[in-house]
Design a protein around this motif. Structure first.
Motif, mmCIF file in Angstrom:
data_model
loop_
_atom_site.group_PDB
_atom_site.id
_atom_site.type_symbol
_atom_site.label_atom_id
_atom_site.label_comp_id
_atom_site.label_asym_id
_atom_site.label_seq_id
_atom_site.Cartn_x
_atom_site.Cartn_y
_atom_site.Cartn_z
ATOM 1 N N UNK A 7 17.044 3.291 -2.886
ATOM 2 C CA UNK A 7 17.130 1.918 -2.378
ATOM 3 C C UNK A 7 16.411 1.786 -1.041
ATOM 4 N N UNK A 8 15.510 0.834 -0.966
ATOM 5 C CA UNK A 8 14.745 0.630 0.257
ATOM 6 C C UNK A 8 13.364 1.246 0.226
ATOM 7 N N UNK A 9 13.093 2.094 -0.781
ATOM 8 C CA UNK A 9 11.768 2.700 -0.870
ATOM 9 C C UNK A 9 10.688 1.640 -1.077
ATOM 10 N N UNK A 10 11.070 0.523 -1.702
ATOM 11 C CA UNK A 10 10.113 -0.545 -1.945
ATOM 12 C C UNK A 10 9.974 -1.536 -0.805
ATOM 13 N N UNK A 11 10.691 -1.321 0.280
ATOM 14 C CA UNK A 11 10.612 -2.235 1.417
ATOM 15 C C UNK A 11 9.223 -2.212 2.027
ATOM 16 N N UNK A 12 8.780 -3.377 2.505
ATOM 17 C CA UNK A 12 7.495 -3.511 3.197
ATOM 18 C C UNK A 12 6.340 -3.006 2.345
ATOM 19 N N UNK A 13 6.338 -3.377 1.076
ATOM 20 C CA UNK A 13 5.244 -2.982 0.205
ATOM 21 C C UNK A 13 5.156 -1.491 -0.024
ATOM 22 N N UNK A 14 6.296 -0.812 0.106
ATOM 23 C CA UNK A 14 6.332 0.628 -0.102
ATOM 24 C C UNK A 14 6.260 1.444 1.172
ATOM 25 N N UNK A 15 6.169 0.789 2.322
ATOM 26 C CA UNK A 15 6.209 1.528 3.595
ATOM 27 C C UNK A 15 7.525 2.306 3.697
ATOM 28 N N UNK A 16 8.593 1.734 3.137
ATOM 29 C CA UNK A 16 9.859 2.464 3.117
ATOM 30 C C UNK A 16 9.711 3.822 2.467
ATOM 31 N N UNK A 17 8.984 3.869 1.336
ATOM 32 C CA UNK A 17 8.759 5.149 0.660
ATOM 33 C C UNK A 17 7.942 6.087 1.540
ATOM 34 N N UNK A 18 6.880 5.570 2.127
ATOM 35 C CA UNK A 18 6.043 6.410 2.975
ATOM 36 C C UNK A 18 6.827 7.039 4.106
ATOM 37 N N UNK A 19 7.715 6.271 4.717
ATOM 38 C CA UNK A 19 8.511 6.810 5.817
ATOM 39 C C UNK A 19 9.550 7.809 5.328
ATOM 40 N N UNK A 20 10.081 7.594 4.127
ATOM 41 C CA UNK A 20 10.968 8.601 3.528
ATOM 42 C C UNK A 20 10.215 9.915 3.323
ATOM 43 N N UNK A 21 8.960 9.806 2.899
ATOM 44 C CA UNK A 21 8.150 11.012 2.691
ATOM 45 C C UNK A 21 7.921 11.751 4.001
ATOM 46 N N UNK A 22 7.889 11.024 5.106
ATOM 47 C CA UNK A 22 7.737 11.649 6.425
ATOM 48 C C UNK A 22 9.024 12.352 6.846
ATOM 49 N N UNK A 23 10.158 11.878 6.316
ATOM 50 C CA UNK A 23 11.447 12.466 6.673
ATOM 51 C C UNK A 23 12.371 11.514 7.409
ATOM 52 N N UNK A 33 0.799 -1.228 0.000
ATOM 53 C CA UNK A 33 0.000 0.000 0.000
ATOM 54 C C UNK A 33 0.830 1.276 0.000
ATOM 55 N N UNK A 34 2.153 1.145 -0.193
ATOM 56 C CA UNK A 34 3.000 2.316 -0.274
ATOM 57 C C UNK A 34 3.198 3.056 1.029
ATOM 58 N N UNK A 35 2.644 2.506 2.125
ATOM 59 C CA UNK A 35 2.767 3.182 3.413
ATOM 60 C C UNK A 35 1.782 4.309 3.614
ATOM 61 N N UNK A 36 0.843 4.468 2.682
ATOM 62 C CA UNK A 36 -0.133 5.553 2.852
ATOM 63 C C UNK A 36 -0.909 5.433 4.166
ATOM 64 N N UNK A 37 -1.411 4.239 4.536
ATOM 65 C CA UNK A 37 -2.125 4.147 5.811
ATOM 66 C C UNK A 37 -1.262 4.504 7.015
#
Length: 345
Positions: free
Chosen positions: A217-233, A138-142
């Motif tokens: 690298x790592x943005x795709x971890x955990x179904x994209x949760x890595x990306x979501x957390x990068x977006x948080x900072x 889910x990309x980490x959106x939730x």
């Protein structure tokens, strides 16, 4: 002698903490006067919380109820460290093994975000987040929605003063043939014909944060949760390295005579940043005179860097004649391994 026992979990069979204790018990049977220090390790996946809880004196387990990956409430916990940082494990809130059946379209990582929010509400001054073992894509959106995101990045909760360190051993980008949907989607129930659809959904989500590169690298971890957390900072860190740093493994190795690491299967991938390789590297730097030893469920690679090693599969064959017994009762054979290694010290 001073012995440091720092294994990873034996995935699916035993936690790092229980393996470390079993090896210690076996060792002390042979050498009861030795000082055996337990530093169970992890790579950010299942067992990360237990590893920190065992290795950090004064760490406090905090129970919490969150939305599980199927959308129903689950009882879990996070960990408050003495320095004010909190450890939260995705596998304990939104993990794949928590599902009775695969839910590729509806599995959610929201509970992970809820546990993070609970830690912040409790006054955590920093976060250490393990993101292995997710059930969703889910990309980490939730996760971000649980942290206040409502379509406006400015609505997100502020990062804690000590920052957010994300532990993962996955280096995949968010999108493309090596991304979250293509590589990890199938194990979560995504049919090959639908990978492109999920990739499009993730790309649309990533477009909301143009300053964050989905190829990181790592943005795709955990179904994209890595990306979501990068977006948080947040900051991504290689799992085992990050765990070793937070646990202060380097300092604990000072004065060690023997250092024992291990994992479920020691193979050709083990040298690529997995727990035994990280422990071995730190030993070479901080305890250069120490003997390195290894305990593993099965050993399928060269042991040139180790003074001694014990394979639970081999021990089970020698003891019972059935290698599968090592999988059924790994702690019994980890204890036997500890005894055998102590005899070689």
């Amino acid at each position: 002698m001073r012995i440091v026992v720092a294994p990873d979990s034996f995935k699916g069979t035993a936690t790092a903490a229980s393996v470390a204790q079993a090896v210690r018990d076996g060792w002390l049977t042979e050498r009861p006067d030795d000082d055996v220090v337990l530093v169970p390790m992890a790579d950010g996946g299942e067992g990360t919380l237990e590893a920190f809880a065992t290795a950090v004196p004064g760490a406090v387990r905090v129970p919490v109820t969150v939305t599980g990956p199927a959308g129903t409430p689950v009882e879990t916990w996070w960990l408050m460290l003495p320095d004010g940082r909190a450890v939260v494990e995705l596998a304990a809130t939104s993990g794949l093994p928590m599902l009775d059946q695969l839910l590729p379209d509806t599995a959610t990582s929201r509970g992970f975000g809820e546990a993070i929010a609970a830690a912040l509400d409790a006054g955590a001054t920093g976060l250490v987040l393990g993101i292995g073992g997710s059930a969703s894509t889910d990309g980490g959106r939730p996760v971000l929605e649980a942290l206040g995101y409502d379509g406006d990045r400015g609505a997100l909760r502020a990062l804690p003063p000590l920052g957010v360190t994300v532990l993962t051993d996955v280096t995949s980008p968010l999108l493309g043939p090596t991304g979250a949907a293509a590589v990890f989607g199938p194990q979560k129930g995504i049919e090959p014909s639908r990978v492109a659809f999920f990739d499009e959904q993730l790309a649309a989500w990533a477009a909301r944060f143009p300053s964050v590169d989905p190829a990181t690298p790592g943005a795709g971890a955990a179904g994209g949760v890595g990306f979501g957390l990068l977006a948080w900072g947040a900051t991504l860190a290689r799992g085992a390295d990050g765990v070793a740093e937070v646990l202060g493994l380097a300092d604990r190795l000072d004065g060690a005579d023997v250092v024992i690491s291990g994992e479920g299967r020691y193979d050709g991938q083990s040298a690529a940043g997995k727990v035994p390789s990280v422990v071995r590297s730190l030993t070479a730097t901080h305890a250069p005179g120490a003997r390195s030893m290894l305990v593993a469920g099965a050993i399928e690679a060269s042991l040139d860097d180790y003074a001694a090693a014990a394979s639970l599969t081999v021990l089970a064959t020698q003891t019972t004649g059935e290698p599968d017994d090592a999988l059924a009762d790994p702690l019994r054979f980890a204890t036997i391994a500890g005894r055998r290694l102590a005899r070689l010290a």
